[in-house]
Design a protein around this motif. Structure first.
Motif, PDB file in Angstrom:
ATOM      1  N   ARG A 135       0.855  -1.185   0.000  1.00 60.93           N
ATOM      2  CA  ARG A 135       0.000   0.000   0.000  1.00 60.93           C
ATOM      3  C   ARG A 135       0.895   1.240   0.000  1.00 60.93           C
ATOM      4  NH1 ARG A 135      -5.849  -0.189   0.161  1.00 60.93           N
ATOM      5  NH2 ARG A 135      -6.531   1.974   0.278  1.00 60.93           N
ATOM      6  N   PRO A 136       1.649   1.459  -1.067  1.00 58.89           N
ATOM      7  CA  PRO A 136       2.532   2.633  -1.108  1.00 58.89           C
ATOM      8  C   PRO A 136       1.730   3.926  -1.081  1.00 58.89           C
ATOM      9  CG  PRO A 136       2.375   1.602  -3.265  1.00 58.89           C
ATOM     10  CD  PRO A 136       1.703   0.677  -2.311  1.00 58.89           C
ATOM     11  N   MET A 137       2.288   4.948  -0.468  1.00 55.51           N
ATOM     12  CA  MET A 137       1.569   6.222  -0.377  1.00 55.51           C
ATOM     13  C   MET A 137       1.856   7.120  -1.565  1.00 55.51           C
ATOM     14  SD  MET A 137       3.638   8.385   2.488  1.00 55.51           S
ATOM     15  CE  MET A 137       5.413   8.652   2.376  1.00 55.51           C
ATOM     16  N   ALA A 138       2.870   6.791  -2.352  1.00 58.48           N
ATOM     17  CA  ALA A 138       3.201   7.611  -3.514  1.00 58.48           C
ATOM     18  C   ALA A 138       3.860   6.756  -4.576  1.00 58.48           C
ATOM     19  CB  ALA A 138       4.130   8.761  -3.119  1.00 58.48           C
ATOM     20  N   ALA A 139       3.652   7.157  -5.830  1.00 56.14           N
ATOM     21  CA  ALA A 139       4.353   6.547  -6.958  1.00 56.14           C
ATOM     22  C   ALA A 139       5.308   7.595  -7.515  1.00 56.14           C
ATOM     23  CB  ALA A 139       3.361   6.098  -8.035  1.00 56.14           C
ATOM     24  N   VAL A 140       6.563   7.238  -7.643  1.00 52.64           N
ATOM     25  CA  VAL A 140       7.590   8.194  -8.047  1.00 52.64           C
ATOM     26  C   VAL A 140       8.203   7.767  -9.375  1.00 52.64           C
ATOM     27  CG1 VAL A 140       9.736   9.348  -7.399  1.00 52.64           C
ATOM     28  CG2 VAL A 140       8.112   8.649  -5.618  1.00 52.64           C
ATOM     29  N   LEU A 141       8.138   8.651 -10.359  1.00 48.84           N
ATOM     30  CA  LEU A 141       8.836   8.455 -11.623  1.00 48.84           C
ATOM     31  C   LEU A 141      10.128   9.238 -11.540  1.00 48.84           C
ATOM     32  CD1 LEU A 141       9.096   7.578 -14.595  1.00 48.84           C
ATOM     33  CD2 LEU A 141       7.747   9.600 -15.213  1.00 48.84           C
ATOM     34  N   SER A 142      11.253   8.525 -11.422  1.00 47.66           N
ATOM     35  CA  SER A 142      12.531   9.192 -11.232  1.00 47.66           C
ATOM     36  C   SER A 142      13.542   8.734 -12.262  1.00 47.66           C
ATOM     37  CB  SER A 142      13.077   8.919  -9.822  1.00 47.66           C
ATOM     38  OG  SER A 142      13.628   7.619  -9.732  1.00 47.66           O
ATOM     39  N   CYS A 143      14.662   9.439 -12.301  1.00 42.05           N
ATOM     40  CA  CYS A 143      15.749   9.074 -13.197  1.00 42.05           C
ATOM     41  C   CYS A 143      16.428   7.802 -12.691  1.00 42.05           C
ATOM     42  CB  CYS A 143      16.763  10.212 -13.281  1.00 42.05           C
ATOM     43  SG  CYS A 143      18.082   9.951 -14.495  1.00 42.05           S
ATOM     44  N   ALA A 144      17.048   7.065 -13.613  1.00 39.55           N
ATOM     45  CA  ALA A 144      17.765   5.844 -13.250  1.00 39.55           C
ATOM     46  C   ALA A 144      19.163   6.126 -12.712  1.00 39.55           C
ATOM     47  CB  ALA A 144      17.852   4.912 -14.463  1.00 39.55           C
ATOM     48  N   ASP A 145      19.548   7.382 -12.643  1.00 38.49           N
ATOM     49  CA  ASP A 145      20.867   7.783 -12.137  1.00 38.49           C
ATOM     50  C   ASP A 145      21.152   7.091 -10.805  1.00 38.49           C
ATOM     51  OD1 ASP A 145      22.843   9.515 -10.628  1.00 38.49           O
ATOM     52  OD2 ASP A 145      22.830  10.590 -12.546  1.00 38.49           O
ATOM     53  N   SER A 146      22.346   6.530 -10.678  1.00 39.15           N
ATOM     54  CA  SER A 146      22.689   5.751  -9.486  1.00 39.15           C
ATOM     55  C   SER A 146      22.727   6.597  -8.218  1.00 39.15           C
ATOM     56  CB  SER A 146      24.053   5.072  -9.691  1.00 39.15           C
ATOM     57  OG  SER A 146      25.081   6.039  -9.859  1.00 39.15           O
ATOM     58  N   ARG A 147      22.787   7.914  -8.380  1.00 35.77           N
ATOM     59  CA  ARG A 147      22.846   8.805  -7.212  1.00 35.77           C
ATOM     60  C   ARG A 147      21.461   9.235  -6.747  1.00 35.77           C
ATOM     61  NH1 ARG A 147      26.519  12.938 -10.416  1.00 35.77           N
ATOM     62  NH2 ARG A 147      24.907  12.298 -11.944  1.00 35.77           N
ATOM     63  N   GLN A 149      12.032   6.987   3.330  1.00 32.16           N
ATOM     64  CA  GLN A 149      10.868   6.125   3.436  1.00 32.16           C
ATOM     65  C   GLN A 149      11.313   4.671   3.520  1.00 32.16           C
ATOM     66  OE1 GLN A 149       7.764   7.463   3.829  1.00 32.16           O
ATOM     67  NE2 GLN A 149       8.899   9.405   3.788  1.00 32.16           N
ATOM     68  N   GLY A 150      10.429   3.834   4.021  1.00 27.86           N
ATOM     69  CA  GLY A 150      10.765   2.434   4.198  1.00 27.86           C
ATOM     70  C   GLY A 150      10.289   1.570   3.049  1.00 27.86           C
ATOM     71  N   LEU A 151      10.584   0.288   3.132  1.00 31.12           N
ATOM     72  CA  LEU A 151      10.134  -0.664   2.129  1.00 31.12           C
ATOM     73  C   LEU A 151       8.607  -0.696   2.098  1.00 31.12           C
ATOM     74  CD1 LEU A 151      12.584  -3.634   2.797  1.00 31.12           C
ATOM     75  CD2 LEU A 151      12.645  -2.028   0.883  1.00 31.12           C
ATOM     76  N   GLY A 152       8.047  -0.625   0.913  1.00 35.07           N
ATOM     77  CA  GLY A 152       6.607  -0.647   0.772  1.00 35.07           C
ATOM     78  C   GLY A 152       5.942   0.716   0.795  1.00 35.07           C
ATOM     79  N   ASP A 153       6.704   1.771   1.061  1.00 33.34           N
ATOM     80  CA  ASP A 153       6.118   3.116   1.137  1.00 33.34           C
ATOM     81  C   ASP A 153       6.010   3.788  -0.227  1.00 33.34           C
ATOM     82  OD1 ASP A 153       5.813   2.980   3.887  1.00 33.34           O
ATOM     83  OD2 ASP A 153       7.779   3.859   4.288  1.00 33.34           O
ATOM     84  N   LEU A 154       6.928   3.455  -1.140  1.00 32.47           N
ATOM     85  CA  LEU A 154       6.959   4.106  -2.445  1.00 32.47           C
ATOM     86  C   LEU A 154       6.920   3.074  -3.560  1.00 32.47           C
ATOM     87  CD1 LEU A 154       9.745   6.831  -1.935  1.00 32.47           C
ATOM     88  CD2 LEU A 154       7.269   7.039  -1.562  1.00 32.47           C
ATOM     89  N   PHE A 155       6.165   3.398  -4.597  1.00 34.83           N
ATOM     90  CA  PHE A 155       6.128   2.604  -5.823  1.00 34.83           C
ATOM     91  C   PHE A 155       6.980   3.376  -6.830  1.00 34.83           C
ATOM     92  CE2 PHE A 155       4.387   1.337  -9.908  1.00 34.83           C
ATOM     93  CZ  PHE A 155       4.087  -0.003  -9.759  1.00 34.83           C
ATOM     94  N   VAL A 156       8.158   2.854  -7.146  1.00 34.82           N
ATOM     95  CA  VAL A 156       9.138   3.634  -7.897  1.00 34.82           C
ATOM     96  C   VAL A 156       9.321   3.098  -9.311  1.00 34.82           C
ATOM     97  CG1 VAL A 156      11.522   4.454  -7.956  1.00 34.82           C
ATOM     98  CG2 VAL A 156      10.344   4.216  -5.760  1.00 34.82           C
ATOM     99  N   VAL A 157       9.226   4.010 -10.275  1.00 36.93           N
ATOM    100  CA  VAL A 157       9.481   3.714 -11.687  1.00 36.93           C
ATOM    101  C   VAL A 157      10.677   4.542 -12.097  1.00 36.93           C
ATOM    102  CG1 VAL A 157       8.537   3.755 -14.023  1.00 36.93           C
ATOM    103  CG2 VAL A 157       7.018   3.346 -12.071  1.00 36.93           C
ATOM    104  N   ARG A 158      11.702   3.884 -12.629  1.00 39.58           N
ATOM    105  CA  ARG A 158      12.933   4.618 -12.945  1.00 39.58           C
ATOM    106  C   ARG A 158      13.376   4.359 -14.382  1.00 39.58           C
ATOM    107  NH1 ARG A 158      17.303   4.004  -8.171  1.00 39.58           N
ATOM    108  NH2 ARG A 158      18.215   5.701  -9.389  1.00 39.58           N
ATOM    109  N   LEU A 159      13.711   5.440 -15.056  1.00 40.19           N
ATOM    110  CA  LEU A 159      14.369   5.349 -16.354  1.00 40.19           C
ATOM    111  C   LEU A 159      15.118   6.642 -16.595  1.00 40.19           C
ATOM    112  CD1 LEU A 159      11.820   5.772 -19.296  1.00 40.19           C
ATOM    113  CD2 LEU A 159      11.368   6.473 -16.966  1.00 40.19           C
ATOM    114  N   ALA A 160      16.205   6.568 -17.349  1.00 45.07           N
ATOM    115  CA  ALA A 160      17.052   7.733 -17.576  1.00 45.07           C
ATOM    116  C   ALA A 160      16.241   8.873 -18.176  1.00 45.07           C
ATOM    117  CB  ALA A 160      18.208   7.367 -18.508  1.00 45.07           C
ATOM    118  N   GLY A 161      16.279  10.013 -17.512  1.00 46.61           N
ATOM    119  CA  GLY A 161      15.551  11.172 -18.004  1.00 46.61           C
ATOM    120  C   GLY A 161      14.163  11.335 -17.430  1.00 46.61           C
ATOM    121  N   ASN A 162      13.719  10.405 -16.569  1.00 45.13           N
ATOM    122  CA  ASN A 162      12.405  10.476 -15.893  1.00 45.13           C
ATOM    123  C   ASN A 162      11.292  11.043 -16.777  1.00 45.13           C
ATOM    124  OD1 ASN A 162      14.454  12.633 -14.472  1.00 45.13           O
ATOM    125  ND2 ASN A 162      12.535  13.676 -15.017  1.00 45.13           N
TER     126      ASN A 162
END
Length: 235
Positions: free
Chosen positions: A80-92, A101-114
């Motif tokens: 039951r994540p509270m947010a979905a984040v589209l972020s860059c795939a940058d390792s930093r 946030q902890g495990l299960g808090d965010l639904f994260v989608v990552r690709l270079a250039g977000n």
């Protein structure tokens, strides 16, 4: 020859993308009906506040103590994540860490250039449709190599190898918008414009995301993460 009924000439992934939302909901229970959520949802505004508070803790070097082994059995029963984040795939750039946030808090989608392509959009739709995520975040970051590559393509007519031209093409509208503004650092401006462009894309993506946004069930925001300071600034 192709079987007109089975249509094997259409790749499996493409056929899945052609499914309507109704047909998608009728798929196997393991996919279309995830296990019961582990916690009730918060409102979009409260979710955003929690992310910003977590980022403030991260910047200050005072993250919450976490035992990732604790709650493992409960997480196996559902999410039951509270947010979905589209972020860059940058390792930093690691949203769970920089938002503290902890495990299960965010639904994260990552690709270079977000940026929002078909797969990123489908992932965000899944988060909203089946996990009832209230907040969508597009997260860019300073000194983004993908945006910098798009700047080189637009300004210097650089030729990129492999599949990179498609990535640059997706970010090109943001670079062109930044050039029209002609204020400050081009890379920084293009990074902000790229976030704003993709926030608009998600907020108006019919039918799932646009419908939820219209009712106030979801909110889409954008931010830029500063690699040097660790701070996320909403844009």
């Amino acid at each position: 020859m192709c079987d007109a009924t089975a249509n094997p000439c259409v790749p499996a992934l493409r056929r899945r993308r052609l499914l309507s939302a109704t047909a998608f909901a009728a798929l196997t229970p393991a996919w279309a009906a995830p296990p019961a959520p582990t916690a009730p949802h918060v409102s979009p505004d409260v979710a955003l506040q929690q992310l910003l508070q977590g980022n403030a803790r991260y910047v200050a070097g005072r993250p919450l103590p976490r035992n990732h082994a604790k709650g493992r059995a409960a997480r196996a029963q559902g999410q039951r994540p509270m947010a979905a984040v589209l972020s860059c795939a940058d390792s930093r750039v690691a949203p769970e860490i920089l938002f503290d946030q902890g495990l299960g808090d965010l639904f994260v989608v990552r690709l270079a250039g977000n940026f929002v392509n078909d797969d990123a959009l489908a992932s965000m739709e899944y988060a909203v449709q089946f996990l009832q995520v209230p907040l969508l975040v597009v997260l860019g970051h300073s000194q983004c190599g993908a945006v910098a590559a798009a700047v080189q393509v637009v300004q210097d007519k650089a030729v990129l190898p492999g599949h990179l031209p498609g990535l640059a093409q997706a970010i090109q509208p943001a670079v062109e918008s930044a050039l029209r503004r002609q204020t400050g650092n081009l890379l920084a401006t293009a990074t902000v414009q790229n976030v704003r462009h993709n926030v608009a894309r998600l907020a108006t993506a019919a039918p799932i995301l646009a419908d939820r946004a219209a009712t106030g069930a979801t909110r889409t925001v954008g931010g830029v993460y500063d690699l040097a300071t660790g701070a996320v600034t909403l844009v």
